[in-house]
Scaffold this motif. Structure first.
Motif, short mmCIF file in Angstrom:
data_model
loop_
_atom_site.label_atom_id
_atom_site.label_comp_id
_atom_site.label_asym_id
_atom_site.label_seq_id
_atom_site.Cartn_x
_atom_site.Cartn_y
_atom_site.Cartn_z
N PRO A 39 0.88 -1.13 -0.04
CA PRO A 39 0.15 0.13 -0.06
C PRO A 39 0.70 1.13 -0.15
O PRO A 39 0.33 2.31 -0.36
N MET A 40 2.20 1.41 0.25
CA MET A 40 2.71 2.51 0.44
C MET A 40 3.87 2.63 -0.66
O MET A 40 4.58 3.41 -0.77
N GLY A 41 4.13 1.71 -1.52
CA GLY A 41 5.07 1.65 -2.66
C GLY A 41 5.50 0.16 -3.15
O GLY A 41 4.59 -0.96 -2.86
N THR A 42 6.45 0.18 -3.70
CA THR A 42 6.91 -1.34 -4.47
C THR A 42 8.33 -1.34 -4.03
O THR A 42 9.03 -0.37 -4.12
N VAL A 43 8.39 -2.43 -3.38
CA VAL A 43 10.06 -2.69 -2.95
C VAL A 43 10.41 -3.57 -4.06
O VAL A 43 9.93 -4.50 -4.63
N ILE A 44 11.72 -3.24 -4.63
CA ILE A 44 12.51 -3.51 -5.70
C ILE A 44 14.02 -4.21 -5.43
O ILE A 44 14.50 -3.44 -4.53
N GLU A 45 14.16 -5.26 -5.93
CA GLU A 45 15.34 -5.92 -5.54
C GLU A 45 16.15 -6.03 -7.36
O GLU A 45 15.42 -6.56 -7.96
N ALA A 46 17.38 -5.44 -7.19
CA ALA A 46 17.95 -5.53 -8.54
C ALA A 46 19.34 -5.93 -8.23
O ALA A 46 19.97 -5.90 -7.02
N PRO A 47 20.26 -6.62 -9.22
CA PRO A 47 21.59 -7.16 -9.08
C PRO A 47 22.36 -6.07 -8.86
O PRO A 47 23.63 -6.19 -8.17
N ASN A 48 22.29 -4.63 -9.16
CA ASN A 48 23.09 -3.69 -9.14
C ASN A 48 22.50 -2.25 -9.24
O ASN A 48 21.28 -2.33 -9.52
N VAL A 49 23.01 -1.24 -8.94
CA VAL A 49 22.44 0.01 -9.03
C VAL A 49 22.11 0.41 -10.28
O VAL A 49 20.86 1.29 -10.52
N GLU A 50 22.90 0.18 -11.23
CA GLU A 50 22.52 0.63 -12.55
C GLU A 50 21.36 -0.07 -13.22
O GLU A 50 20.43 0.71 -13.70
N GLU A 51 20.86 -1.16 -12.75
CA GLU A 51 19.77 -1.92 -13.35
C GLU A 51 18.48 -1.38 -12.39
O GLU A 51 17.71 -0.91 -12.99
N LEU A 52 18.95 -1.20 -11.27
CA LEU A 52 17.77 -0.51 -10.27
C LEU A 52 17.33 0.89 -10.99
O LEU A 52 16.15 1.06 -11.15
N LEU A 53 18.14 1.74 -11.27
CA LEU A 53 17.97 3.22 -11.74
C LEU A 53 17.49 3.17 -12.93
O LEU A 53 16.43 3.89 -13.37
N ALA A 54 17.61 2.04 -13.73
CA ALA A 54 17.08 2.01 -15.22
C ALA A 54 15.59 1.74 -15.14
O ALA A 54 14.74 2.27 -15.76
N ALA A 55 15.37 0.81 -14.28
CA ALA A 55 14.06 0.17 -13.94
C ALA A 55 13.14 1.64 -13.40
O ALA A 55 11.90 1.68 -13.52
N VAL A 56 13.83 2.21 -12.39
CA VAL A 56 12.94 3.18 -11.79
C VAL A 56 12.77 4.34 -12.68
O VAL A 56 11.55 5.04 -12.66
N GLY A 57 13.67 4.60 -13.63
CA GLY A 57 13.23 5.71 -14.69
C GLY A 57 12.28 5.24 -15.68
O GLY A 57 11.48 5.94 -16.01
N ALA A 58 12.13 3.93 -15.86
CA ALA A 58 10.95 3.50 -17.02
C ALA A 58 9.77 3.60 -15.96
O ALA A 58 8.62 3.91 -16.54
N ALA A 59 9.64 3.22 -14.75
CA ALA A 59 8.54 3.30 -13.87
C ALA A 59 7.93 4.57 -14.02
O ALA A 59 6.88 5.00 -14.12
N HIS A 60 9.07 5.56 -13.72
CA HIS A 60 8.73 7.21 -13.49
C HIS A 60 8.20 7.70 -14.76
O HIS A 60 6.99 8.30 -14.98
N THR A 61 8.64 7.28 -16.02
CA THR A 61 8.43 7.71 -17.22
C THR A 61 7.03 6.96 -17.64
O THR A 61 6.04 7.66 -18.45
N ALA A 62 6.67 5.88 -17.21
CA ALA A 62 5.24 5.29 -17.60
C ALA A 62 4.13 5.91 -17.24
O ALA A 62 2.95 5.51 -17.59
#
Length: 104
Positions: A39-62
């Protein structure tokens, strides 16, 4: 190394944001991440910070809108490969029970 983050993306608008949040969550499917929405957000696990930031950017843009707010909290524990679930397990061991209240 595993990077864990809490992400919340939402348009600034009146009414339900469920469809917009669903668009942000769906965007995560294109990346090498695992996630769980609550209810407060989405917890994300990624193998590295680069993959995490790419995913976050896509989520924001979506999320479509004139104004979109994104909150991101990152736990980049560089000396450990512990997964997010192991953090919860550690708390539950200390509690001696599940880390949740009984549902009514």
């Amino acid at each position: 190394m595993t990077v864990v983050a809490l992400l919340s993306v939402a348009p600034v608008k009146e009414g339900s944001m469920a469809a917009d949040v669903a668009d942000a969550v769906e965007a995560l499917e294109d990346f090498d991440v695992t996630y769980e929405t609550n209810p407060m957000g989405t917890v994300i696990e990624a193998p590295n910070v680069e993959e995490l930031l790419a995913a976050v950017g896509a989520a924001h843009t979506a999320v479509d809108g004139d104004r979109v707010g994104t909150f991101l909290k990152i736990d980049d524990k560089r000396a450990s490969d512990d997964l997010a679930g192991e953090k919860v397990d550690a708390v539950e061991r200390e509690l001696g029970r599940e880390a949740r209240s009984d549902e009514t």
